[in-house]
Design a protein around this motif. Structure first.
Motif, PDB file in Angstrom:
ATOM      1  N   SER A 111       0.843  -1.192   0.000  1.00  0.00           N
ATOM      2  CA  SER A 111       0.000   0.000   0.000  1.00  0.00           C
ATOM      3  C   SER A 111       0.879   1.243   0.000  1.00  0.00           C
ATOM      4  CB  SER A 111      -0.891  -0.002   1.242  1.00  0.00           C
ATOM      5  OG  SER A 111      -1.726   1.134   1.274  1.00  0.00           O
ATOM      6  N   THR A 112       0.370   2.317  -0.631  1.00  0.00           N
ATOM      7  CA  THR A 112       1.110   3.573  -0.673  1.00  0.00           C
ATOM      8  C   THR A 112       0.146   4.731  -0.562  1.00  0.00           C
ATOM      9  OG1 THR A 112       2.774   4.846  -1.884  1.00  0.00           O
ATOM     10  CG2 THR A 112       1.051   3.824  -3.183  1.00  0.00           C
ATOM     11  N   GLU A 113       0.679   5.885  -0.196  1.00  0.00           N
ATOM     12  CA  GLU A 113      -0.116   7.103  -0.101  1.00  0.00           C
ATOM     13  C   GLU A 113       0.668   8.249  -0.730  1.00  0.00           C
ATOM     14  OE1 GLU A 113      -0.892   7.769   3.985  1.00  0.00           O
ATOM     15  OE2 GLU A 113      -2.186   6.013   4.229  1.00  0.00           O
ATOM     16  N   GLY A 114      -0.032   9.338  -1.032  1.00  0.00           N
ATOM     17  CA  GLY A 114       0.641  10.533  -1.533  1.00  0.00           C
ATOM     18  C   GLY A 114       0.873  10.486  -3.025  1.00  0.00           C
ATOM     19  N   VAL A 115       1.745  11.389  -3.491  1.00  0.00           N
ATOM     20  CA  VAL A 115       1.940  11.553  -4.935  1.00  0.00           C
ATOM     21  C   VAL A 115       2.874  10.506  -5.519  1.00  0.00           C
ATOM     22  CG1 VAL A 115       1.458  14.021  -4.874  1.00  0.00           C
ATOM     23  CG2 VAL A 115       3.794  13.218  -4.557  1.00  0.00           C
ATOM     24  N   GLN A 116       3.758   9.923  -4.703  1.00  0.00           N
ATOM     25  CA  GLN A 116       4.715   8.959  -5.235  1.00  0.00           C
ATOM     26  C   GLN A 116       4.080   7.566  -5.306  1.00  0.00           C
ATOM     27  OE1 GLN A 116       7.630   9.751  -6.487  1.00  0.00           O
ATOM     28  NE2 GLN A 116       7.433  11.896  -5.950  1.00  0.00           N
ATOM     29  N   VAL A 117       2.905   7.513  -5.926  1.00  0.00           N
ATOM     30  CA  VAL A 117       2.124   6.281  -5.879  1.00  0.00           C
ATOM     31  C   VAL A 117       2.706   5.162  -6.733  1.00  0.00           C
ATOM     32  CG1 VAL A 117      -0.029   7.406  -5.275  1.00  0.00           C
ATOM     33  CG2 VAL A 117       0.617   7.230  -7.677  1.00  0.00           C
TER      34      VAL A 117
END
Length: 426
Positions: free
Chosen positions: A262-268
């Motif tokens: 899982s990831t968050e933010g703009v650097q997806v």
């Protein structure tokens, strides 16, 4: 007259005596001054000599202390170096023991190395038609397989068979994902969203004013290998920017563990920003089974857990190989297939106990698959009864997907369940 002479003589004698006294006083004063000066000089010499002796003693003591401190520092450094060397040697020894144990116990890592080598041999010799291990990494073929089994796949908007043909000017959607058929590890996966003047990547780093990929995108797609296609941008079931990447490790119908990234933010799309968590088939947290990984302990069990595992088991049984990682997405419309990965890359050195468990399950899967083939199961991948779209042109080449067998049957007809489910047999 006589008295005057006597007085004069007496005065002269007194004057002489006074002069003698004055001379004596002067001589004594000179002697006292000389003695005082000599004594002062002697005192000064003694003080100077004593100060010099004290300074020399202090300098000698400082030199000795500095030498002692330097020697002590050198000994401390040497001791620290030896301790560090011992720690390194101890770590190497423990790693060597662990690696040795990996080859005395069943080992997922060892099996994976051999698996990759076998896949390379098949691909290098273009023996794809008879080697299902080399077939499952083709995304469009995996979508066709999933469709035939009733497992959801992303909608395909366009397919192009060369880089020069790629043109998304007639697409009416607001977002889509541009992919290469044989891309892996996110290498040729490019999400694009519409802007007022064209398209841009999800992070906004690349802007397109024409309906063509940039040179950088074309390079990535070419590395992945064609065909190239535009597919549906899946919506996450948890309202994340992109759906959680759910990687189900399977051994011929048995779920081994589930990796959720899982990831968050703009650097997806930067995988270095992804956090991960490993789950057992029951949804329990397996903890840090991969040393050094970037863990996200708060990652929840994905929505639609049972459906995800059921889809993974179906794909694993139909694929017809002992091990395959089934990559899925938990979307707003349920589990959707991402791709099949026969030989996962990256760090796969799990803790010794877990590595042995995965290796033992893989060995068991090989035996069960051989048993099923001996009982009549067609070797290789088995397609289901549902309709599917075939995106490849016809070709007689053995290395081309259209030349590979697409047998239709119920793969569960011959399926031998894993040990924990042996009671389900017959």
């Amino acid at each position: 007259m006589k008295v005057r002479k006597l007085k004069t003589a007496l005065d002269q004698e007194r004057a002489a005596h006074a002069a003698a006294d004055a001379a004596h006083i002067s001589e004594r004063a000179a002697a006292d001054a000389a003695y005082t000066s000599e004594r002062a000089a002697a005192d000064a010499a003694y003080t100077s000599e004593r100060a010099a002796a004290h300074a020399a003693h202090k300098a000698e003591r400082d030199t000795l202390e500095a030498a002692h401190d330097a020697e002590r520092a050198a000994l401390t450094e040497e001791n620290d170096g030896l301790k560090s060397e011992i720690e390194i040697l101890q770590a190497k020894y423990e790693a060597a023991v662990a690696e040795h144990q990996r080859f005395t116990l069943p080992s997922f890592k060892a099996k994976l190395v051999n698996y990759r080598d076998a896949a390379d041999i098949t691909s290098d010799n273009k023996w794809h038609a008879s080697g299902p291990l080399a077939q499952v990494s083709y995304k469009l073929r995996s979508y066709a397989l999933a469709d035939s089994l009733g497992i959801a796949t992303p909608e395909i908007y366009r397919v192009w068979h060369s880089l020069e043909d790629i043109d998304f000017s007639d697409l009416t959607v607001q977002r889509f994902v541009l992919k290469a058929d044989r891309g892996h590890s996110g290498m040729a996966v490019i999400p694009l969203t519409r802007t007022g003047t064209g398209w841009q990547t999800l992070t906004g780093k690349e802007q397109l004013t024409e309906s063509r990929p940039s040179e950088r995108m074309l390079t990535r797609l070419e590395q992945g290998g064609g065909p190239y296609f535009a597919e549906e941008f899946l919506e996450s079931a948890s309202n994340a920017t992109i759906p959680e990447d759910i990687k189900v490790y399977t051994a011929y119908g048995q779920v081994l563990h589930v990796l959720v990234m899982s990831t968050e933010g703009v650097q997806v799309m930067n995988r270095k920003t992804f956090k991960r968590k490993y789950f057992g088939p029951d949804g329990g947290d397996l903890g840090p089974i991969l040393p050094g990984a970037n863990y996200g302990p708060d990652i929840p069990v994905p929505v639609g857990w049972n459906g995800l595992l059921e889809a993974a088991e179906k794909m694993s049984i139909a694929a017809g190989i002992p091990f395959v990682r089934v990559d899925l997405y938990a979307t707003s419309r349920g589990p959707v297939l991402g791709e099949l990965t026969p030989a996962p890359g990256g760090k796969q050195t799990y803790s010794l106990d877990h590595d042995a468990q995965l290796g033992a399950a893989w060995n068991n899967a090989e035996v069960r698959l051989h048993r099923d083939i001996a009982r009549g199961r067609p070797p290789g991948t088995i397609f289901g009864a549902q309709p599917y779209t075939w995106w490849y042109p016809e070709s007689p080449l053995e290395s081309h997907p259209s030349a590979w067998p697409r047998r239709r049957a119920d793969a569960r007809r011959w399926f031998t369940p894993p040990p924990s489910r042996q009671g389900e047999q017959d």
